[in-house]
Design a protein around this motif. Structure first.
Motif, mmCIF file in Angstrom:
data_model
loop_
_atom_site.group_PDB
_atom_site.id
_atom_site.type_symbol
_atom_site.label_atom_id
_atom_site.label_comp_id
_atom_site.label_asym_id
_atom_site.label_seq_id
_atom_site.Cartn_x
_atom_site.Cartn_y
_atom_site.Cartn_z
ATOM 1 N N LYS A 1 -3.897 4.220 6.825
ATOM 2 C CA LYS A 1 -4.851 3.453 6.022
ATOM 3 C C LYS A 1 -5.989 4.284 5.681
ATOM 4 O O LYS A 1 -6.458 4.181 4.409
ATOM 5 C CB LYS A 1 -4.929 1.899 6.438
ATOM 6 C CG LYS A 1 -5.596 1.089 5.410
ATOM 7 C CD LYS A 1 -5.739 -0.408 6.210
ATOM 8 C CE LYS A 1 -4.450 -0.993 6.390
ATOM 9 N NZ LYS A 1 -4.766 -2.504 6.879
ATOM 10 N N LEU B 1 0.780 -1.422 0.032
ATOM 11 C CA LEU B 1 0.035 0.065 -0.030
ATOM 12 C C LEU B 1 0.800 1.240 0.053
ATOM 13 O O LEU B 1 0.681 2.275 -0.704
ATOM 14 C CB LEU B 1 -0.865 0.007 1.050
ATOM 15 C CG LEU B 1 -2.148 -0.746 1.014
ATOM 16 C CD1 LEU B 1 -2.781 -0.940 2.466
ATOM 17 C CD2 LEU B 1 -3.204 -0.220 0.059
ATOM 18 N N LEU C 1 -7.430 -3.014 0.517
ATOM 19 C CA LEU C 1 -7.900 -2.377 1.441
ATOM 20 C C LEU C 1 -9.225 -3.161 1.777
ATOM 21 O O LEU C 1 -9.768 -3.191 2.808
ATOM 22 C CB LEU C 1 -8.201 -0.947 1.145
ATOM 23 C CG LEU C 1 -6.807 -0.262 1.432
ATOM 24 C CD1 LEU C 1 -7.284 1.306 0.559
ATOM 25 C CD2 LEU C 1 -6.329 0.033 2.734
ATOM 26 N N ALA D 1 -9.981 5.564 2.285
ATOM 27 C CA ALA D 1 -8.739 5.241 1.840
ATOM 28 C C ALA D 1 -8.158 6.818 1.120
ATOM 29 O O ALA D 1 -8.916 7.284 0.396
ATOM 30 C CB ALA D 1 -8.364 4.307 0.828
ATOM 31 N N LEU E 1 2.393 1.740 -3.464
ATOM 32 C CA LEU E 1 1.276 2.214 -4.512
ATOM 33 C C LEU E 1 0.991 3.843 -4.189
ATOM 34 O O LEU E 1 0.848 4.406 -4.919
ATOM 35 C CB LEU E 1 -0.027 1.542 -4.142
ATOM 36 C CG LEU E 1 0.017 0.119 -4.883
ATOM 37 C CD1 LEU E 1 -1.179 -0.558 -4.421
ATOM 38 C CD2 LEU E 1 0.037 0.117 -6.232
ATOM 39 N N LYS E 2 1.018 4.108 -2.790
ATOM 40 C CA LYS E 2 0.939 5.644 -2.548
ATOM 41 C C LYS E 2 1.986 6.606 -3.201
ATOM 42 O O LYS E 2 1.761 7.529 -3.614
ATOM 43 C CB LYS E 2 0.707 5.883 -0.963
ATOM 44 C CG LYS E 2 -0.765 5.493 -0.490
ATOM 45 C CD LYS E 2 -0.846 5.644 1.082
ATOM 46 C CE LYS E 2 -1.838 5.078 1.672
ATOM 47 N NZ LYS E 2 -1.860 5.349 3.126
ATOM 48 N N ILE F 1 -7.933 8.074 -2.902
ATOM 49 C CA ILE F 1 -8.313 7.204 -4.200
ATOM 50 C C ILE F 1 -9.347 7.963 -4.849
ATOM 51 O O ILE F 1 -9.342 7.919 -6.172
ATOM 52 C CB ILE F 1 -9.221 6.117 -3.206
ATOM 53 C CG1 ILE F 1 -8.188 5.029 -2.510
ATOM 54 C CG2 ILE F 1 -10.231 5.383 -4.225
ATOM 55 C CD1 ILE F 1 -7.630 4.231 -3.377
ATOM 56 N N ASN G 1 -3.556 1.738 -10.362
ATOM 57 C CA ASN G 1 -3.120 1.900 -8.821
ATOM 58 C C ASN G 1 -4.479 1.876 -7.993
ATOM 59 O O ASN G 1 -4.223 1.273 -6.804
ATOM 60 C CB ASN G 1 -2.437 3.195 -9.005
ATOM 61 C CG ASN G 1 -1.777 3.610 -7.427
ATOM 62 O OD1 ASN G 1 -2.407 3.333 -6.504
ATOM 63 N ND2 ASN G 1 -0.554 3.893 -7.543
ATOM 64 N N LYS H 1 -5.763 -1.696 -7.278
ATOM 65 C CA LYS H 1 -4.898 -2.481 -6.604
ATOM 66 C C LYS H 1 -4.985 -2.092 -5.108
ATOM 67 O O LYS H 1 -5.090 -2.979 -4.213
ATOM 68 C CB LYS H 1 -3.600 -2.407 -7.089
ATOM 69 C CG LYS H 1 -3.059 -2.848 -8.286
ATOM 70 C CD LYS H 1 -1.546 -2.639 -8.592
ATOM 71 C CE LYS H 1 -1.325 -3.415 -10.151
ATOM 72 N NZ LYS H 1 0.080 -2.969 -10.604
ATOM 73 N N GLN H 2 -5.076 -1.003 -4.743
ATOM 74 C CA GLN H 2 -5.409 -0.386 -3.396
ATOM 75 C C GLN H 2 -6.515 -0.784 -3.046
ATOM 76 O O GLN H 2 -6.916 -1.318 -1.896
ATOM 77 C CB GLN H 2 -5.103 1.163 -3.363
ATOM 78 C CG GLN H 2 -3.667 1.807 -3.432
ATOM 79 C CD GLN H 2 -3.789 3.123 -3.051
ATOM 80 O OE1 GLN H 2 -3.913 3.413 -1.926
ATOM 81 N NE2 GLN H 2 -3.416 4.245 -3.938
#
Length: 200
Positions: free
Chosen positions: A82, A31, A191, A123, A34-35, A126, A183, A186-187
């Motif tokens: 998160k 995570l 999550l 999240a 990805l961020k 997003i 992205n 995937k997150q």
């Protein structure tokens, strides 16, 4: 024999706990990665906006710098958890819309309606990615006036996010998905592994 069975059960339990911890650490690391991929993607687009205003010596450049500063503050210091406050993410989107309105002026008509309840978390970053994507495909390639509509509604335990953009008349079609949307997917899978997430 009973003692051996107890030891075997204890060892099995400890192994299971170690596996769960390692799995959680792996998810957390992924995570974070990805961020870090998302932030440069956003900054690149926004700095290009500021560059355009600076070249034309626009009087709106100071406001862009102020809004960008507020957004960076949230992204650098407010997105370490998160999940973050939905209201903060709404403010982030509002600042982004301000920047894009300055950039495109009368070329885009935007509408943002929201019913964000207190203490609701989501999240980080997003939703912003979808807004960026709408401007990228619905405004930047449009020669005439573009249109973007955004809505956020909270009902019970669900957040309903809707965004639509007009289709550019000179749009170049492509079957490839951008880095940002891949992205996000995937997150969301990391999550919300047990939740149903749909894209339409």
């Amino acid at each position: 024999d009973r003692r051996q069975r107890q030891m075997c059960i204890r060892d099995s339990y400890n192994d299971q706990q170690k596996y769960l911890q390692l799995n959680e650490q792996k998810k957390s690391t992924e995570l974070t990665t990805l961020k870090h991929q998302l932030n440069p993607h956003f900054l690149f687009n926004t700095l290009n906006n500021l560059y355009s205003l600076s070249v034309t010596k626009s009087d709106e450049a100071p406001e862009v710098i102020e809004k960008l500063s507020e957004m960076l503050d949230h992204m650098l210091y407010g997105c370490n958890d998160k999940f973050v406050s939905l209201n903060k993410e709404v403010e982030l989107i509002e600042n982004y819309l301000t920047l894009e309105k300055i950039r495109y002026s009368d070329r885009v008509d935007t509408s943002f309606t929201k019913e964000a309840a207190k203490n609701v978390k989501v999240a980080p970053l997003i939703l912003l990615t979808f807004v960026e994507n709408a401007f990228k495909h619905g405004v930047s390639q449009e020669l005439e006036k573009a249109d973007i509509r955004i809505q956020i509604i909270v009902k019970g335990n669900h957040i309903y996010f809707t965004i639509s953009n007009s289709i550019a008349t000179n749009k170049v079609t492509s079957n490839k998905e951008g880095i940002g949307l891949n992205n996000v997917k995937k997150q969301l899978e990391l999550l919300y592994p047990k939740e149903s997430v749909s894209y339409t």
